[in-house]
Design an enzyme around this catalytic site. Structure first.
Site, PDB file in Angstrom:
ATOM      1  N   ARG A   1      60.493  86.208  81.281  1.00  0.00           N
ATOM      2  CA  ARG A   1      59.437  87.222  81.325  1.00  0.00           C
ATOM      3  C   ARG A   1      58.958  87.523  82.738  1.00  0.00           C
ATOM      4  O   ARG A   1      58.805  86.617  83.565  1.00  0.00           O
ATOM      5  CB  ARG A   1      58.229  86.759  80.500  1.00  0.00           C
ATOM      6  CG  ARG A   1      58.554  86.439  79.065  1.00  0.00           C
ATOM      7  CD  ARG A   1      57.339  85.874  78.359  1.00  0.00           C
ATOM      8  NE  ARG A   1      57.669  85.410  77.023  1.00  0.00           N
ATOM      9  CZ  ARG A   1      56.823  84.806  76.212  1.00  0.00           C
ATOM     10  NH1 ARG A   1      55.581  84.578  76.606  1.00  0.00           N
ATOM     11  NH2 ARG A   1      57.199  84.419  75.008  1.00  0.00           N
TER      12      ARG A   1
ATOM     13  N   HIS B   1      57.346  85.254  87.547  1.00  0.00           N
ATOM     14  CA  HIS B   1      58.264  85.305  86.412  1.00  0.00           C
ATOM     15  C   HIS B   1      58.595  83.895  85.962  1.00  0.00           C
ATOM     16  O   HIS B   1      58.490  82.927  86.714  1.00  0.00           O
ATOM     17  CB  HIS B   1      59.542  86.081  86.764  1.00  0.00           C
ATOM     18  CG  HIS B   1      60.521  85.327  87.629  1.00  0.00           C
ATOM     19  ND1 HIS B   1      61.477  84.488  87.115  1.00  0.00           N
ATOM     20  CD2 HIS B   1      60.683  85.295  88.979  1.00  0.00           C
ATOM     21  CE1 HIS B   1      62.178  83.973  88.100  1.00  0.00           C
ATOM     22  NE2 HIS B   1      61.723  84.445  89.242  1.00  0.00           N
ATOM     23  N   CYS B   2      58.964  83.780  84.675  1.00  0.00           N
ATOM     24  CA  CYS B   2      59.419  82.508  84.141  1.00  0.00           C
ATOM     25  C   CYS B   2      60.877  82.680  83.731  1.00  0.00           C
ATOM     26  O   CYS B   2      61.598  83.487  84.308  1.00  0.00           O
ATOM     27  CB  CYS B   2      58.542  82.061  82.981  1.00  0.00           C
ATOM     28  SG  CYS B   2      58.523  83.219  81.595  1.00  0.00           S
ATOM     29  N   MET B   3      61.312  81.959  82.712  1.00  0.00           N
ATOM     30  CA  MET B   3      62.712  82.025  82.288  1.00  0.00           C
ATOM     31  C   MET B   3      63.122  83.417  81.828  1.00  0.00           C
ATOM     32  O   MET B   3      64.217  83.883  82.127  1.00  0.00           O
ATOM     33  CB  MET B   3      62.929  81.031  81.140  1.00  0.00           C
ATOM     34  CG  MET B   3      63.162  79.621  81.601  1.00  0.00           C
ATOM     35  SD  MET B   3      64.805  79.437  82.292  1.00  0.00           S
ATOM     36  CE  MET B   3      65.804  79.869  80.856  1.00  0.00           C
TER      37      MET B   3
END
Length: 528
Positions: free
Chosen positions: A35, A31-33
Site C-alpha cells: 500500500r 509505503h508498506c508491502m
C-alpha cells in the site's frame, strides 16, 4: 524495457496525485508491502471512485493514513515517482488555491440495481463502523506494536528468501563456496533484529530512536554472556524482540522523565547517559531474563498446540483470522511471528493463517458463478482475483464478500478447512512454516521452511490452498445466498446503467454516496 516500466510507474503516480487532492493536500508519504500510505490534510478532496477506477489501484483503505492498495512490487516503484511529483508540484500548490472536488460526481455513479459500486459503499460503511469500534486503547496499542514491526518486513522477506535459497543449495550440494556467504547474508539481519525493534519502538512511543536502538543492542552484545542474572549466565539474544521492545519502551519513559527534570544546560550530556544507564541495567538484570522466559514459552506453546491439536487448532485459526483482522486483534500476532522466526527460523502459524485468504478466493469464484447476469460484480471479482491469489485480499473482502454478508462467513469456513488441513499435517509430523511475515497466498511459496524437504513443504502448503479454495467455493455456492439474495443480485446492472438516471441532488450524487459515506477505514493490515 526498464524505461517502459519507469514510464508506467510515473503515469500511475501522475494519475493518483490529482485524485487525492493534489500535492498541496499531501502531508506525508510512505509505503508498506502493498500500500501507498498518504497523510492528507483534507480527505474530502479525495475522489475515491475515480481512484478505485484506475487500472493499477487494487483498492483503497482508510486508517490513520489514506492507503492505496497497489500490490507487492508495484508500490515500491510507484512511491518514489509519487514523491518526486509531489516535490515538483508543491511550490505551485502552495501559491494556488486548492480545487474543491468533493462535489464532483464520481465515475460509476448513476447506476441503478445492485452493482459493485453499491457493494463498495456497503463495504465502506461496514469498515467505518468497525473502525469506530476498534478505536479502543488496547487496539490502538496493538496498532502501535504493528507499526514497530511492519517496517522490518522487507528485510525479513529478503533474508528469508536468501535463507531458503541457501538451504536448497546446501541440500543439492551445489556451489559450496557460496553457501557460507549466503548464510551470512540471511542471518546478519536476524542477529541484529533486536536493535531495529528498539529503534522503531522508541520512535513510535515518542523517544529518541537511536537511544532505543542503543539500549536494545545490549541484548545481542556477546559480552552479556559474562553476566549473571537470576542465578544463571545470560545468553546473547536472550529475550529477543520482546526484550528489545520492553527495553526501548522503558528507555522512552526514562528519557521523557530526564527531559522534564534535567536542566537544559546539561541535558545533552545527562539525559542520554541516564537513559542508557538506567534502562540498560534494568534490561540486563531483569528484562532479558523475563522476556527470555516468555519467548521460550511462546515457542513451546505454539509447537505443542500444533503437535497435539493441529487439525482443530488449524481449523480455528484459519477460520477466525479474518474476523480477528476486522477487530484489529491480529496485530497481536506480529511479535509472536517474529519471536518464532527468531527462535526456530520460521513461524509455523503463518501458513495456517494464510488459508483465510484462500477461503476468500474460493468464495469470490462462487459468487462469480452464482451471479452470471451481474456484470458489475463479476468484473470486480475478475479484476481482484489475481491480487487475491497473491495474498492481497482487501479488494475481495471489502468489495465483494463482506458487503454481501453470507459469502464472508462461508469464505471463513473455507479458510478453516484449509487451516485444518495444514494443521493436521503438522500434527502428523510435517511441520511447515514461513521464514518471514507479510506475504500470503502464492507469494508465500518462496518463504516456506520446516522440518521436511522443500518439495514436501510446497505440496502441503499448496494442498492447504487447494482445500481452502474448494471449501470456500462449495460453502459459498450452496450456502452463501438465500433465494431472495439471488433474485435481487442476479440482475443485469449494465442495462440499468445505460438507462438515463433522474437528476440527483449535488450533495449525494445518483449513487447515494458522499465523500463521507464512501470513506474506507482500513482493517488492520493483513500483511502481517
Amino acid at each position: 524495457m526498464a524505461s517502459t516500466g519507469t514510464d508506467k510507474n510515473r503515469a500511475t503516480a501522475a494519475a493518483i496525485l490529482p485524485l487525492v487532492g493534489g500535492a498541496g493536500n499531501v502531508a506525508s508519504i510512505a509505503h508498506c508491502m502493498t500500500r501507498l500510505r498518504l497523510g492528507l490534510h483534507d480527505r474530502s478532496l479525495v475522489q475515491e471512485e475515480a481512484l478505485k477506477a484506475l487500472p493499477a489501484v487494487l483498492g483503497v483503505v482508510e486508517d490513520e493514513t489514506y492507503q492505496i492498495v497497489l500490490g507487492p512490487g508495484t508500490v515500491a516503484r510507484v512511491t518514489p515517482e509519487f514523491e518526486a511529483l509531489v516535490e515538483q508540484e508543491r511550490p505551485e500548490a502552495a501559491t494556488a488555491p486548492a480545487a474543491t472536488t468533493s462535489g464532483a460526481a464520481a465515475p460509476g455513479q448513476g447506476a441503478s440495481g445492485t452493482s459493485a459500486e453499491e457493494l463498495a459503499a456497503q463495504g465502506a460503511a461496514i469498515r467505518a463502523a468497525q473502525k469506530a469500534k476498534n478505536a479502543t486503547p488496547f487496539k490502538l496499542f496493538l496498532r502501535r506494536i504493528a507499526n514497530i514491526f511492519v517496517p522490518l518486513i522487507p528485510a525479513l522477506i529478503g533474508c528469508g528468501i536468501i535463507a531458503g535459497l541457501n538451504g536448497l543449495l546446501t541440500n543439492l550440494h551445489w556451489l559450496p563456496a557460496l553457501v557460507p556467504a549466503l548464510a551470512a547474508l540471511a542471518s546478519g539481519f536476524m542477529s541484529l533484529i533486536a536493535v531495529f525493534v528498539g529503534y522503531n519502538t522508541a520512535r513510535e512511543f515518542g523517544g529518541t530512536p537511536i537511544l532505543g536502538g542503543a539500549v536494545a543492542a545490549i541484548i545481542v552484545f556477546p559480552g552479556v554472556a559474562n553476566i549473571d542474572a537470576f542465578g544463571q549466565k545470560l545468553a546473547p539474544g536472550q529475550g529477543g524482540v520482546l526484550g528489545a521492545l520492553g527495553a526501548a519502551v522503558l528507555a522512552v519513559y526514562v528519557e521523557k522523565w530526564c527531559r522534564r527534570w534535567v536542566p537544559e544546560a546539561v541535558d545533552v550530556l545527562v539525559t542520554p547517559t541516564l537513559t542508557v544507564l538506567v534502562s540498560g541495567l534494568v534490561t540486563i538484570f531483569g528484562l532479558m531474563f523475563v522476556a527470555g522466559e516468555v519467548s521460550t514459552a511462546i515457542g513451546e506453546f505454539a509447537n505443542w498446540l500444533l503437535r497435539n491439536g493441529g487439525a482443530g487448532a488449524g481449523f480455528v485459526l484459519g477460520g477466525l483470522f479474518l474476523p480477528l483482522v476486522m477487530l484489529g486483534l491480529h496485530q497481536a500476532l506480529i511479535p509472536i511471528h517474529t519471536t518464532l522466526i527468531e527462535q526456530q527460523g520460521y513461524t509455523v502459524l503463518l501458513p495456517i493463517l494464510a488459508m483465510a485468504g484462500a477461503g476468500q478466493v474460493g468464495a469470490a469464484m462462487a459468487v462469480y458463478f452464482r451471479l452470471p447476469r451481474n456484470a458489475s460484480i463479476r468484473r470486480t471479482i475478475k479484476s481482484a482475483l489475481p491480487a487475491g491469489f497473491l495474498g492481497v485480499g482487501e479488494p475481495l473482502i471489502y468489495g465483494v464478500s463482506l458487503p454481501l454478508g453470507r459469502p464472508f462467513i462461508t469464505a471463513c469456513i473455507g479458510g478453516a478447512f484449509g487451516g485444518g488441513f495444514v494443521g493436521l499435517l503438522n500434527q502428523l509430523g510435517a511441520e511447515v512454516g514461513s521464514t518471514a511475515i507479510g506475504p500470503s497466498g502464492w507469494a508465500l511459496f518462496p518463504l516456506l521452511d520446516g522440518d521436511k524437504g522443500l518439495g514436501e513443504m510446497i505440496a502441503i502448503y499448496a494442498g492447504g490452498l487447494l482445500v481452502g479454495y474448494v471449501a470456500g467455493f462449495v460453502a459459498t455456492y450452496y450456502f452463501g445466498f438465500t433465494r431472495t439474495m439471488l433474485t435481487d443480485l442476479n440482475v443485469d446492472t449494465e442495462s440499468a446503467t445505460a438507462t438515463p438516471a433522474a437528476p440527483a441532488p449535488a450533495a449525494s450524487g445518483a449513487g447515494g454516496a458522499t465523500p463521507e459515506t464512501t470513506a474506507r477505514p482500513a482493517p488492520a493490515s493483513t500483511e502481517a
